[in-house]
Motif scaffolding. Structure first.
Motif, PDB file in Angstrom:
ATOM      1  N   VAL A   1       0.963  -1.218  -0.181  1.00  0.00           N
ATOM      2  CA  VAL A   1       0.319   0.124  -0.557  1.00  0.00           C
ATOM      3  C   VAL A   1       1.379   0.602   0.069  1.00  0.00           C
ATOM      4  N   PRO A   2       0.552   2.216  -1.108  1.00  0.00           N
ATOM      5  CA  PRO A   2       1.113   3.265  -0.726  1.00  0.00           C
ATOM      6  C   PRO A   2       1.128   4.408   0.286  1.00  0.00           C
ATOM      7  N   PRO A   3       2.252   4.818   1.163  1.00  0.00           N
ATOM      8  CA  PRO A   3       2.146   5.564   2.622  1.00  0.00           C
ATOM      9  C   PRO A   3       1.707   6.439   2.516  1.00  0.00           C
ATOM     10  N   ARG A   4       1.678   7.350   3.068  1.00  0.00           N
ATOM     11  CA  ARG A   4       0.925   8.686   3.930  1.00  0.00           C
ATOM     12  C   ARG A   4       1.336   9.849   4.222  1.00  0.00           C
ATOM     13  N   ALA A   5       1.000  10.662   4.555  1.00  0.00           N
ATOM     14  CA  ALA A   5       1.742  11.458   5.322  1.00  0.00           C
ATOM     15  C   ALA A   5       0.982  11.714   7.387  1.00  0.00           C
ATOM     16  N   GLY A   6       0.104  10.644   7.319  1.00  0.00           N
ATOM     17  CA  GLY A   6      -0.200  11.444   8.938  1.00  0.00           C
ATOM     18  C   GLY A   6       0.538  11.636   9.753  1.00  0.00           C
ATOM     19  N   THR A   7       2.371  11.235  10.325  1.00  0.00           N
ATOM     20  CA  THR A   7       2.971  12.051  11.020  1.00  0.00           C
ATOM     21  C   THR A   7       4.453  12.789  10.537  1.00  0.00           C
ATOM     22  N   TRP A   8       4.986  13.101  11.464  1.00  0.00           N
ATOM     23  CA  TRP A   8       6.122  13.632  10.294  1.00  0.00           C
ATOM     24  C   TRP A   8       7.011  12.452  10.174  1.00  0.00           C
ATOM     25  N   ASP A   9       6.473  11.547  10.980  1.00  0.00           N
ATOM     26  CA  ASP A   9       7.547  10.299  10.234  1.00  0.00           C
ATOM     27  C   ASP A   9       6.918   9.602   9.193  1.00  0.00           C
ATOM     28  N   ASP A  10       6.048   9.644   9.206  1.00  0.00           N
ATOM     29  CA  ASP A  10       4.945   9.227   7.975  1.00  0.00           C
ATOM     30  C   ASP A  10       5.783   9.743   6.822  1.00  0.00           C
ATOM     31  N   TYR A  11       5.145  10.923   6.761  1.00  0.00           N
ATOM     32  CA  TYR A  11       6.114  12.330   5.661  1.00  0.00           C
ATOM     33  C   TYR A  11       7.387  12.197   5.345  1.00  0.00           C
ATOM     34  N   ARG A  12       8.541  11.538   6.291  1.00  0.00           N
ATOM     35  CA  ARG A  12       9.914  11.447   5.492  1.00  0.00           C
ATOM     36  C   ARG A  12      10.118   9.793   5.179  1.00  0.00           C
ATOM     37  N   ARG A  13       9.644   9.316   5.503  1.00  0.00           N
ATOM     38  CA  ARG A  13       8.968   7.757   4.900  1.00  0.00           C
ATOM     39  C   ARG A  13       8.433   8.214   3.522  1.00  0.00           C
ATOM     40  N   LEU A  14       7.561   9.284   3.261  1.00  0.00           N
ATOM     41  CA  LEU A  14       7.169   9.283   2.425  1.00  0.00           C
ATOM     42  C   LEU A  14       7.558   9.683   1.168  1.00  0.00           C
ATOM     43  N   VAL A  15       8.849  10.770   1.308  1.00  0.00           N
ATOM     44  CA  VAL A  15       9.351  11.789   0.505  1.00  0.00           C
ATOM     45  C   VAL A  15      10.826  10.539   0.500  1.00  0.00           C
ATOM     46  N   SER A  16      11.661   9.826   1.522  1.00  0.00           N
ATOM     47  CA  SER A  16      12.797   9.053   1.565  1.00  0.00           C
ATOM     48  C   SER A  16      12.496   7.743   0.839  1.00  0.00           C
ATOM     49  N   GLY A  17      10.550   6.880   0.603  1.00  0.00           N
ATOM     50  CA  GLY A  17      10.744   6.198  -0.136  1.00  0.00           C
ATOM     51  C   GLY A  17      10.311   7.072  -2.159  1.00  0.00           C
ATOM     52  N   TYR A  18      10.683   7.468  -2.267  1.00  0.00           N
ATOM     53  CA  TYR A  18      10.328   8.078  -3.226  1.00  0.00           C
ATOM     54  C   TYR A  18      11.452   8.268  -4.615  1.00  0.00           C
ATOM     55  N   THR A  19      11.495   7.033  -6.597  1.00  0.00           N
ATOM     56  CA  THR A  19      12.156   7.901  -6.831  1.00  0.00           C
ATOM     57  C   THR A  19      12.021   8.307  -8.088  1.00  0.00           C
ATOM     58  N   PRO A  20      12.078   9.784  -8.141  1.00  0.00           N
ATOM     59  CA  PRO A  20      12.272  10.119  -9.296  1.00  0.00           C
ATOM     60  C   PRO A  20      11.773   9.116 -10.818  1.00  0.00           C
ATOM     61  N   ALA A  21      13.728   8.820 -10.731  1.00  0.00           N
ATOM     62  CA  ALA A  21      13.463   8.411 -12.489  1.00  0.00           C
ATOM     63  C   ALA A  21      12.104   7.337 -12.773  1.00  0.00           C
ATOM     64  N   ALA A  22      11.770   5.681 -11.457  1.00  0.00           N
ATOM     65  CA  ALA A  22      11.011   5.181 -11.522  1.00  0.00           C
ATOM     66  C   ALA A  22       9.796   5.785 -11.395  1.00  0.00           C
ATOM     67  N   GLY A  23       9.473   6.766 -10.908  1.00  0.00           N
ATOM     68  CA  GLY A  23       7.825   7.091 -10.445  1.00  0.00           C
ATOM     69  C   GLY A  23       7.547   6.044  -9.402  1.00  0.00           C
ATOM     70  N   ALA A  24       8.117   5.784  -8.851  1.00  0.00           N
ATOM     71  CA  ALA A  24       7.798   4.556  -7.490  1.00  0.00           C
ATOM     72  C   ALA A  24       8.593   4.775  -6.585  1.00  0.00           C
ATOM     73  N   PHE A  25       8.109   4.095  -5.465  1.00  0.00           N
ATOM     74  CA  PHE A  25       8.329   3.743  -4.300  1.00  0.00           C
ATOM     75  C   PHE A  25       9.200   2.896  -3.821  1.00  0.00           C
ATOM     76  N   THR A  26      10.111   3.380  -3.969  1.00  0.00           N
ATOM     77  CA  THR A  26      11.000   2.688  -3.321  1.00  0.00           C
ATOM     78  C   THR A  26      12.194   2.258  -1.815  1.00  0.00           C
ATOM     79  N   PRO A  27      11.545   1.280  -0.608  1.00  0.00           N
ATOM     80  CA  PRO A  27      12.276   2.282   0.210  1.00  0.00           C
ATOM     81  C   PRO A  27      13.407   2.891   0.287  1.00  0.00           C
ATOM     82  N   GLY A  28      14.020   3.696   1.537  1.00  0.00           N
ATOM     83  CA  GLY A  28      15.625   4.140   0.875  1.00  0.00           C
ATOM     84  C   GLY A  28      16.768   4.183  -0.329  1.00  0.00           C
ATOM     85  N   ALA A  29      15.337   4.588  -1.391  1.00  0.00           N
ATOM     86  CA  ALA A  29      16.076   5.019  -2.155  1.00  0.00           C
ATOM     87  C   ALA A  29      16.376   6.416  -2.657  1.00  0.00           C
ATOM     88  N   PHE A  30      15.858   7.053  -1.907  1.00  0.00           N
ATOM     89  CA  PHE A  30      16.297   8.892  -2.030  1.00  0.00           C
ATOM     90  C   PHE A  30      17.259   9.255  -1.720  1.00  0.00           C
TER      91      PHE A  30
END
Length: 229
Positions: free
Chosen positions: A176-205
């Motif tokens: 399930v794609p992440p959301r931004a309910g808390t600051w920790d959620d927001y960090r995970r949301l931003v850090s999990g984004y791979t701009p080139a692929a347009g997909a979410f990959t943990p630790g890729a940012f």
């Protein structure tokens, strides 16, 4: 088949202390980025709900091609879906519900869902990810009466899981794609984004650390799009 996209952006962010809709997100606002995804789906009609921060959001987010429905009481727990139903085009066969803080949902996921519920038609469709159910969800027009009885938007899941109506589950890729309910959620949301692929990959940012008090960014200019119904 006439499909209405309903992007929920009215709820508040009590755990953040600032409107989540305006959080900085890869050169965009979070709601603006999710709205871009909704536009990519080419819905016949696109509706966005806004709550008490509507004026601030309008100053920074481009709603071209979408109809905005004000739901100022969503912050106190009222459903923003109920007033949005009054704006749904009478020709619609159903609505696809998306969350405004979930830009990881793809247009491919949306149209896989729509294709499955279209034939044979079923009242409810839900995306089935590797780690559980999530948005986008589909509700046929025969359920609009039920949707009007919602106390809050989260009650959608009681309708989905209640077993009173046939349910179509459509496989979606990944978790399930992440959301931004808390600051920790927001960090995970931003850090999990791979701009080139347009997909979410943990630790890729590998960008700079997320600011715990990010400054909302102005939206990018966009060409004019098809007028909303």
């Amino acid at each position: 088949m006439f499909v209405t996209g309903l992007l929920l952006g009215a709820d508040s962010s009590p755990h953040l202390g600032v409107p989540w809709q305006l959080l900085a997100y890869h050169g965009e606002t979070l709601l603006g980025a999710t709205l871009d995804v909704a536009r990519e789906c080419s819905f016949d009609q696109l509706i966005v709900t806004l709550g008490s921060a509507s004026e601030q959001i309008h100053d920074r987010v481009d709603f071209d091609g979408a109809r905005v429905v004000e739901s100022p009481h969503a912050d106190t727990g009222s459903s923003s879906i109920v007033p949005a139903l009054d704006a749904v085009d009478r020709r619609t066969d159903g609505i696809v519900v998306l969350l405004g803080d979930q830009p990881g949902v793809t247009s491919a996921t949306v149209w896989s869902l729509v294709a499955e519920v279209a034939g044979p038609a079923t009242p409810i469709g839900v995306s089935r990810y590797d780690d559980g159910h999530g948005h986008p969800c589909w509700f046929g027009k025969e359920l609009f009466g039920e949707l009007r009885q919602l106390r809050n938007d989260a009650d959608l899941w009681e309708l989905i899981e209640g077993g009173r109506y046939p349910l179509t589950q459509v496989d979606a890729i990944g978790n399930v794609p992440p959301r931004a309910g808390t600051w920790d959620d927001y960090r995970r949301l931003v850090s999990g984004y791979t701009p080139a692929a347009g997909a979410f990959t943990p630790g890729a940012f590998e960008g700079p650390p997320v600011d715990t008090h990010p400054v909302p960014l102005p939206t990018r200019s966009r060409p004019r799009r098809r007028t909303a119904h």
